[in-house]
Design an enzyme around this catalytic site. Structure first.
Site, PDB file in Angstrom:
ATOM      1  N   TYR A 164     -33.855  56.574  76.897  1.00  0.00           N
ATOM      2  CA  TYR A 164     -33.570  55.206  76.466  1.00  0.00           C
ATOM      3  C   TYR A 164     -32.294  54.777  77.162  1.00  0.00           C
ATOM      4  O   TYR A 164     -31.249  55.423  77.016  1.00  0.00           O
ATOM      5  CB  TYR A 164     -33.404  55.116  74.950  1.00  0.00           C
ATOM      6  CG  TYR A 164     -33.249  53.693  74.467  1.00  0.00           C
ATOM      7  CD1 TYR A 164     -34.336  52.828  74.415  1.00  0.00           C
ATOM      8  CD2 TYR A 164     -31.991  53.195  74.095  1.00  0.00           C
ATOM      9  CE1 TYR A 164     -34.189  51.514  73.984  1.00  0.00           C
ATOM     10  CE2 TYR A 164     -31.843  51.891  73.665  1.00  0.00           C
ATOM     11  CZ  TYR A 164     -32.939  51.048  73.615  1.00  0.00           C
ATOM     12  OH  TYR A 164     -32.805  49.750  73.200  1.00  0.00           O
ATOM     13  N   PRO A 218     -47.232  64.879  64.886  1.00  0.00           N
ATOM     14  CA  PRO A 218     -47.704  65.714  63.777  1.00  0.00           C
ATOM     15  C   PRO A 218     -47.544  65.062  62.409  1.00  0.00           C
ATOM     16  O   PRO A 218     -48.209  65.470  61.451  1.00  0.00           O
ATOM     17  CB  PRO A 218     -46.826  66.971  63.889  1.00  0.00           C
ATOM     18  CG  PRO A 218     -45.579  66.493  64.562  1.00  0.00           C
ATOM     19  CD  PRO A 218     -46.041  65.456  65.542  1.00  0.00           C
ATOM     20  N   LEU A 219     -46.677  64.035  62.329  1.00  0.00           N
ATOM     21  CA  LEU A 219     -46.500  63.315  61.067  1.00  0.00           C
ATOM     22  C   LEU A 219     -47.120  61.922  61.138  1.00  0.00           C
ATOM     23  O   LEU A 219     -46.818  61.063  60.314  1.00  0.00           O
ATOM     24  CB  LEU A 219     -45.008  63.211  60.715  1.00  0.00           C
ATOM     25  CG  LEU A 219     -44.269  64.558  60.619  1.00  0.00           C
ATOM     26  CD1 LEU A 219     -42.802  64.343  60.275  1.00  0.00           C
ATOM     27  CD2 LEU A 219     -44.927  65.468  59.594  1.00  0.00           C
ATOM     28  N   GLY A 220     -47.980  61.712  62.109  1.00  0.00           N
ATOM     29  CA  GLY A 220     -48.685  60.448  62.218  1.00  0.00           C
ATOM     30  C   GLY A 220     -48.133  59.498  63.253  1.00  0.00           C
ATOM     31  O   GLY A 220     -48.826  58.601  63.712  1.00  0.00           O
ATOM     32  N   GLY A 221     -46.854  59.640  63.598  1.00  0.00           N
ATOM     33  CA  GLY A 221     -46.271  58.830  64.651  1.00  0.00           C
ATOM     34  C   GLY A 221     -45.651  57.518  64.213  1.00  0.00           C
ATOM     35  O   GLY A 221     -44.927  56.882  64.966  1.00  0.00           O
TER      36      GLY A 221
END
Length: 295
Positions: free
Chosen positions: A69, A217-220
């Protein structure tokens, strides 16, 4: 229950037959920024998170040169925090996509672009050989034979130790394996978002000793507030995120979790998920609430 924040309880996998890694690792995407559009993360805190991750036993870091970034790059943070690297630390990276300095995405890399990306990873991480390099398939690519062959050439040159593939289906994995050995598959996969085809690929990888490394892994998009997740978490004295990570580790013995964060508290929470042991009833309940195919 007391949840211990150390990765050794997650078990281990011999990646590629010669790289032992704990099944709880660390993803570097969120070290420079909270999301692709920002905001930026504090670089010093991100470096502290990396050092703490190693203290907690993490020996598998997943990164990419396009994790940046503005002027903050994940690879550079890893080098600044951890170089010279511990002997047991495995750093995996990805090539294929690319981003311009303003953050907009490039077209999929051609053979020249892949070679440049590999050399960029080598420079930024300050290593002579990359442990694992994934070819990240872009949605516009139906075949991965040509770009994977380009990486196989770099492996033959000694710049890459092992190869992996990312964002692929079973046919594309087979296509790659006709060219060179594949030690790991990195696909989108989570407890609330996976298809029958995804689950079959996880099982196939497990049967053949290939690592399966779920991204998002946590859905994004933040930890889902699902009632079944809440109920299972309450039974185990855990958080919803820890239940989601524990479910991944229970999915197959070759699954390697790589949750990422730039928060020391979240790092501790994620690592502690390795101590959460889900029972058959928990797994049955969670298996019944899958939202559907991953994309």
């Amino acid at each position: 229950m007391t949840i211990s924040p150390h990765v050794t309880v997650s078990g281990s996998l011999l990646l590629g037959g010669d790289l032992p890694v704990s099944r709880m690792g660390f993803g570097a995407m969120k070290l420079p920024m909270r999301d692709w559009q920002g905001p930026a993360c504090d670089p010093e805190q991100s470096r502290a998170v990396l050092r703490r991750a190693v203290d907690l036993g993490i020996d598998h870091i997943d990164t990419a040169w396009f994790y940046f970034y503005e002027d903050v790059f994940a690879n550079v943070l890893i080098r600044e925090a951890l170089h010279p690297y511990p002997e047991n630390l495995v750093i995996a990276t990805k090539v294929g996509p690319g981003r311009f300095p303003d953050g907009t995405w490039m077209d999929p890399a051609d053979r020249t672009g892949l070679r440049e990306a590999v050399h960029r990873n080598l420079r930024e991480l300050a290593v002579d050989r990359l442990d694992v390099v994934y070819l990240r398939r872009m949605p516009s690519q139906s075949s991965i034979a040509e770009p994977f062959a380009a990486l196989a050439e770099l492996r033959e040159e000694g710049l890459i130790r092992h190869l992996g593939v990312s964002n692929v289906n079973a046919a594309q994995l087979a296509e790659a394996e006709e060219i060179a050995p594949v030690v790991a598959v990195q696909n989108k996969f989570s407890v609330l978002e996976h298809s029958a085809a995804d689950a079959a690929l996880v099982e196939d990888c497990a049967d053949r000793g290939i690592g399966f490394v779920p991204f998002y892994p946590l859905g994004g998009t933040g930890v889902p507030d699902h009632p079944v997740l809440r109920a299972v978490a309450e039974r185990h004295g855990a958080t919803r995120a820890q239940v989601m990570l524990a479910w991944l580790l229970a999915a197959a013995p070759t699954v390697l979790a790589i949750p990422g964060t730039s928060s020391p508290a979240h790092l501790e929470e994620n690592v502690a998920a390795a101590s959460v042991r889900l029972g058959e009833d928990d797994l049955a309940e969670l298996g019944a609430v899958t939202r559907g195919p991953a994309s």
